[in-house]
Design a protein around this motif. Structure first.
Motif, PDB file in Angstrom:
ATOM      1  N   VAL A 158      -2.421  -0.846 -13.876  1.00  0.00           N
ATOM      2  CA  VAL A 158      -1.030  -1.039 -14.536  1.00  0.00           C
ATOM      3  C   VAL A 158      -1.451  -2.376 -15.216  1.00  0.00           C
ATOM      4  O   VAL A 158      -1.815  -3.063 -14.986  1.00  0.00           O
ATOM      5  N   ALA A 159      -0.259  -2.463 -16.151  1.00  0.00           N
ATOM      6  CA  ALA A 159      -0.424  -3.661 -16.891  1.00  0.00           C
ATOM      7  C   ALA A 159       1.042  -4.308 -17.535  1.00  0.00           C
ATOM      8  O   ALA A 159       2.027  -3.289 -17.160  1.00  0.00           O
ATOM      9  N   GLY A 160       1.095  -5.341 -18.077  1.00  0.00           N
ATOM     10  CA  GLY A 160       2.567  -5.955 -18.295  1.00  0.00           C
ATOM     11  C   GLY A 160       3.295  -5.220 -19.405  1.00  0.00           C
ATOM     12  O   GLY A 160       4.242  -5.418 -19.783  1.00  0.00           O
ATOM     13  N   ASN A 161       2.561  -4.062 -20.107  1.00  0.00           N
ATOM     14  CA  ASN A 161       3.301  -3.463 -21.246  1.00  0.00           C
ATOM     15  C   ASN A 161       3.346  -2.180 -20.694  1.00  0.00           C
ATOM     16  O   ASN A 161       3.603  -1.098 -21.587  1.00  0.00           O
ATOM     17  N   GLN A 162       3.425  -1.863 -19.438  1.00  0.00           N
ATOM     18  CA  GLN A 162       3.600  -0.397 -18.830  1.00  0.00           C
ATOM     19  C   GLN A 162       4.357  -0.609 -17.725  1.00  0.00           C
ATOM     20  O   GLN A 162       4.202  -1.709 -16.984  1.00  0.00           O
ATOM     21  N   PHE A 163       5.348   0.234 -17.106  1.00  0.00           N
ATOM     22  CA  PHE A 163       6.049   0.119 -15.842  1.00  0.00           C
ATOM     23  C   PHE A 163       5.845   1.602 -15.385  1.00  0.00           C
ATOM     24  O   PHE A 163       6.044   2.663 -15.966  1.00  0.00           O
ATOM     25  N   ASP A 164       5.325   1.737 -13.990  1.00  0.00           N
ATOM     26  CA  ASP A 164       5.267   2.930 -13.473  1.00  0.00           C
ATOM     27  C   ASP A 164       6.428   3.032 -12.450  1.00  0.00           C
ATOM     28  O   ASP A 164       6.321   2.677 -11.220  1.00  0.00           O
ATOM     29  N   LEU A 165       7.193   4.095 -12.810  1.00  0.00           N
ATOM     30  CA  LEU A 165       8.537   4.104 -11.971  1.00  0.00           C
ATOM     31  C   LEU A 165       8.352   5.198 -10.828  1.00  0.00           C
ATOM     32  O   LEU A 165       7.803   6.354 -11.086  1.00  0.00           O
ATOM     33  N   GLN A 166       9.026   5.039  -9.580  1.00  0.00           N
ATOM     34  CA  GLN A 166       8.875   5.976  -8.687  1.00  0.00           C
ATOM     35  C   GLN A 166       9.985   6.860  -8.957  1.00  0.00           C
ATOM     36  O   GLN A 166      11.118   6.546  -8.605  1.00  0.00           O
ATOM     37  N   ILE A 167       9.616   8.306  -9.147  1.00  0.00           N
ATOM     38  CA  ILE A 167      10.496   9.058  -9.182  1.00  0.00           C
ATOM     39  C   ILE A 167      10.336  10.460  -8.286  1.00  0.00           C
ATOM     40  O   ILE A 167       9.009  10.451  -8.183  1.00  0.00           O
ATOM     41  N   GLY A 168      11.007  11.333  -8.208  1.00  0.00           N
ATOM     42  CA  GLY A 168      10.526  12.529  -7.291  1.00  0.00           C
ATOM     43  C   GLY A 168       9.375  13.337  -7.913  1.00  0.00           C
ATOM     44  O   GLY A 168       9.604  13.763  -8.863  1.00  0.00           O
ATOM     45  N   ALA A 169       8.153  13.561  -7.083  1.00  0.00           N
ATOM     46  CA  ALA A 169       7.195  14.316  -7.422  1.00  0.00           C
ATOM     47  C   ALA A 169       6.614  13.868  -8.770  1.00  0.00           C
ATOM     48  O   ALA A 169       6.235  14.566  -9.824  1.00  0.00           O
ATOM     49  N   GLY A 170       6.469  12.375  -8.738  1.00  0.00           N
ATOM     50  CA  GLY A 170       6.111  11.780 -10.305  1.00  0.00           C
ATOM     51  C   GLY A 170       4.652  11.585 -10.312  1.00  0.00           C
ATOM     52  O   GLY A 170       4.134  11.069 -11.449  1.00  0.00           O
ATOM     53  N   GLY A 171       3.642  12.282  -9.275  1.00  0.00           N
ATOM     54  CA  GLY A 171       2.407  11.952  -9.386  1.00  0.00           C
ATOM     55  C   GLY A 171       1.897  11.338  -8.054  1.00  0.00           C
ATOM     56  O   GLY A 171       2.324  10.242  -8.003  1.00  0.00           O
ATOM     57  N   ALA A 172       1.227  11.943  -7.312  1.00  0.00           N
ATOM     58  CA  ALA A 172       0.503  11.383  -5.973  1.00  0.00           C
ATOM     59  C   ALA A 172      -0.549  10.388  -6.196  1.00  0.00           C
ATOM     60  O   ALA A 172      -0.886   9.583  -5.390  1.00  0.00           O
ATOM     61  N   GLY A 173      -1.366  10.360  -7.474  1.00  0.00           N
ATOM     62  CA  GLY A 173      -2.262   9.206  -7.895  1.00  0.00           C
ATOM     63  C   GLY A 173      -3.360   9.616  -6.724  1.00  0.00           C
ATOM     64  O   GLY A 173      -3.804  10.453  -6.209  1.00  0.00           O
ATOM     65  N   ALA A 174      -4.151   8.291  -6.718  1.00  0.00           N
ATOM     66  CA  ALA A 174      -5.264   8.216  -6.164  1.00  0.00           C
ATOM     67  C   ALA A 174      -5.041   8.021  -4.464  1.00  0.00           C
ATOM     68  O   ALA A 174      -6.149   8.202  -3.989  1.00  0.00           O
ATOM     69  N   PHE A 175      -4.062   7.626  -4.204  1.00  0.00           N
ATOM     70  CA  PHE A 175      -3.796   7.270  -2.607  1.00  0.00           C
ATOM     71  C   PHE A 175      -2.726   8.184  -2.317  1.00  0.00           C
ATOM     72  O   PHE A 175      -1.717   7.803  -1.533  1.00  0.00           O
ATOM     73  N   ASN A 176      -2.809   9.281  -2.355  1.00  0.00           N
ATOM     74  CA  ASN A 176      -1.780  10.525  -1.909  1.00  0.00           C
ATOM     75  C   ASN A 176      -1.580  10.507  -0.496  1.00  0.00           C
ATOM     76  O   ASN A 176      -2.400  10.674   0.248  1.00  0.00           O
ATOM     77  N   THR A 177      -0.515  10.020   0.163  1.00  0.00           N
ATOM     78  CA  THR A 177      -0.028  10.421   1.347  1.00  0.00           C
ATOM     79  C   THR A 177       1.372  11.091   1.408  1.00  0.00           C
ATOM     80  O   THR A 177       1.851  11.308   2.540  1.00  0.00           O
ATOM     81  N   CYS A 178       1.586  11.850   0.328  1.00  0.00           N
ATOM     82  CA  CYS A 178       2.706  12.894   0.630  1.00  0.00           C
ATOM     83  C   CYS A 178       2.593  13.986   1.079  1.00  0.00           C
ATOM     84  O   CYS A 178       3.657  14.420   1.692  1.00  0.00           O
ATOM     85  N   ALA A 179       1.370  14.758   0.873  1.00  0.00           N
ATOM     86  CA  ALA A 179       1.344  16.045   1.182  1.00  0.00           C
ATOM     87  C   ALA A 179      -0.095  16.381   1.183  1.00  0.00           C
ATOM     88  O   ALA A 179      -1.292  15.526   0.715  1.00  0.00           O
ATOM     89  N   GLY A 180      -0.660  17.499   2.052  1.00  0.00           N
ATOM     90  CA  GLY A 180      -2.086  18.056   2.062  1.00  0.00           C
ATOM     91  C   GLY A 180      -2.645  17.478   3.374  1.00  0.00           C
ATOM     92  O   GLY A 180      -3.659  17.898   3.563  1.00  0.00           O
ATOM     93  N   GLY A 181      -2.026  16.704   4.254  1.00  0.00           N
ATOM     94  CA  GLY A 181      -2.578  16.202   5.543  1.00  0.00           C
ATOM     95  C   GLY A 181      -1.873  16.610   6.541  1.00  0.00           C
ATOM     96  O   GLY A 181      -0.517  16.411   6.555  1.00  0.00           O
ATOM     97  N   ALA A 182      -2.330  16.597   7.596  1.00  0.00           N
ATOM     98  CA  ALA A 182      -1.370  16.757   8.955  1.00  0.00           C
ATOM     99  C   ALA A 182      -0.524  15.622   9.218  1.00  0.00           C
ATOM    100  O   ALA A 182       0.611  15.980   9.521  1.00  0.00           O
ATOM    101  N   GLY A 183      -0.888  14.383   8.807  1.00  0.00           N
ATOM    102  CA  GLY A 183       0.335  13.191   8.895  1.00  0.00           C
ATOM    103  C   GLY A 183       0.911  12.733   7.754  1.00  0.00           C
ATOM    104  O   GLY A 183       1.523  11.802   7.664  1.00  0.00           O
ATOM    105  N   SER A 184       0.819  13.855   6.587  1.00  0.00           N
ATOM    106  CA  SER A 184       1.271  13.410   5.496  1.00  0.00           C
ATOM    107  C   SER A 184       2.904  13.337   5.705  1.00  0.00           C
ATOM    108  O   SER A 184       3.493  14.035   6.674  1.00  0.00           O
TER     109      SER A 184
END
Length: 366
Positions: A158-184
């Motif tokens: 991320v950089a100062g001319n971009q903002f990454d907003l948390q929205i519902g199912a907006g993309g789990a990215g490289a460090f997903n802990t939302c779904a797919g694992g037993a402890g997600s």
């Protein structure tokens, strides 16, 4: 001052010259970490704790005795057993949550400012803390109202001319802990969540998401659902679809017209529990506001969909459910932070129950 911290193998007693008895009362906010302080003495009763005075919460019992602000970010298979064993992002930080909508209404009544509130990821080398904990007023093309969003995350992407907003199912990215694992946090596989970056690409696809976390009680009580949070982002036009367009799914984003640092509303800070001491005085963007040199933006477009272009001037989106970087004590400078609000207060696996982050270990020696 006399601070008593009972360790597993020994008891360490730190005595001041006063010689007062060890009939100790609980220190400020650290009682759950086995700290105590002799009555009548000055100073905090939290030993070496980094965030004394923080809002209380449940205890994390992470692997290897990790607790508090050291509660591990990796989901544990034991997360469904009832014990809190790892830390997550909070779901009521998500754009359009019932808590945020209520906060917006209270903030408007108090200040006259009619804005959306939110959190997300932002990074700028122009700030002593890379933007962590600061709030930014975003003007976004096609969005009916400005957004005041707090940066709880920063990173290389991320950089100062971009903002990454948390929205519902907006993309789990490289460090997903939302779904797919037993402890997600949520049940099911990640396929229903759409693209790794960008998430769900149409409002209709929101319906395929799980409605609630694996531990659903708190989200139901809050009046939220993942499906509703996903749909809200489409309704308010903070996300765009690539359906039928040349670049395809998840490549298109709204254009940022302005990003200016403003004072963090208390109504938003109440949800995150992170607050800086160097906030600007007002909530409005002005000629004197701290901005990247490229804002206000009157000419540039978000061109993330075109090969060779980055995400400059883009309002991007995310939702990885992961403990944010603002929750790690090594990422913040204590002299820039308010007492008791030095780190983000994270959540348990239900996405709503707050974890106690006064300290990072039992007995207050960390």
């Amino acid at each position: 001052m006399l601070v008593i911290c009972t360790l597993s193998l020994a008891t360490f007693v730190v005595l001041a010259a006063s010689g007062l008895p060890a009939d100790a009362s609980v220190g400020e906010g650290c009682g759950a970490f086995n700290c105590s302080i002799v009555p009548g003495l000055t100073g905090g009763g939290c030993g070496r704790c980094f965030n004394p005075g923080a809002r209380p919460g449940v205890q994390c019992l992470g692997l290897g005795s990790q607790t508090g602000y050291y509660c591990p970010p990796e989901p544990s298979k034991e997360a469904t057993s009832g014990a809190v064993t790892s830390a997550f992002a909070c779901m009521d930080w998500t754009f359009g949550s019932m808590a945020l909508q209520s906060a917006e209404a209270v903030f408007k009544s108090r200040s006259g400012e009619d804005v959306f509130l939110g959190v997300g990821t932002y990074g700028t080398s122009a700030d002593k803390q890379q933007g962590l904990g600061a709030c930014y007023r975003l003007k976004v093309e096609g969005v009916a109202k400005d957004i005041i969003a707090q940066s709880l995350n920063t990173g290389h992407d991320v950089a100062g001319n971009q903002f990454d907003l948390q929205i519902g199912a907006g993309g789990a990215g490289a460090f997903n802990t939302c779904a797919g694992g037993a402890g997600s946090m949520f049940p099911g596989q990640r396929v229903a969540w759409g693209c790794q970056y960008g998430g769900i690409d149409s409002e209709a696809d929101c319906a395929a998401l799980p409605m609630y976390p694996q531990d659903s009680t708190a989200m139901k009580a809050a009046g939220d659902s993942l499906v509703a949070l996903c749909e809200y982002g489409w309704e308010k036009k903070v996300r765009m679809s690539g359906a039928g367009l040349p670049a395809g799914k998840c490549k298109y984003n709204p254009t940022l017209l302005d990003v200016a640092r403003v004072k963090c509303p208390e109504e938003l800070v109440n949800l995150t529990q992170m607050q800086r001491t160097d906030d600007p005085e007002g909530f409005q963007a002005s000629a004197g506001s701290v901005r990247q040199a490229s804002f206000p933006n009157t000419e540039k477009r978000c061109l993330a969909q075109e090969p060779g272009h980055g995400v400059e001037f883009c309002l991007t989106r995310m939702m990885d459910c992961r403990k944010p970087s603002g929750a790690f004590k090594d990422n913040v400078r204590p002299e820039l932070m308010m007492h008791g609000r030095r780190v983000v207060q994270t959540c348990a696996a239900d996405g709503y129950t707050r974890i106690d982050v006064n300290c990072g270990c039992a007995n207050c020696y960390c």
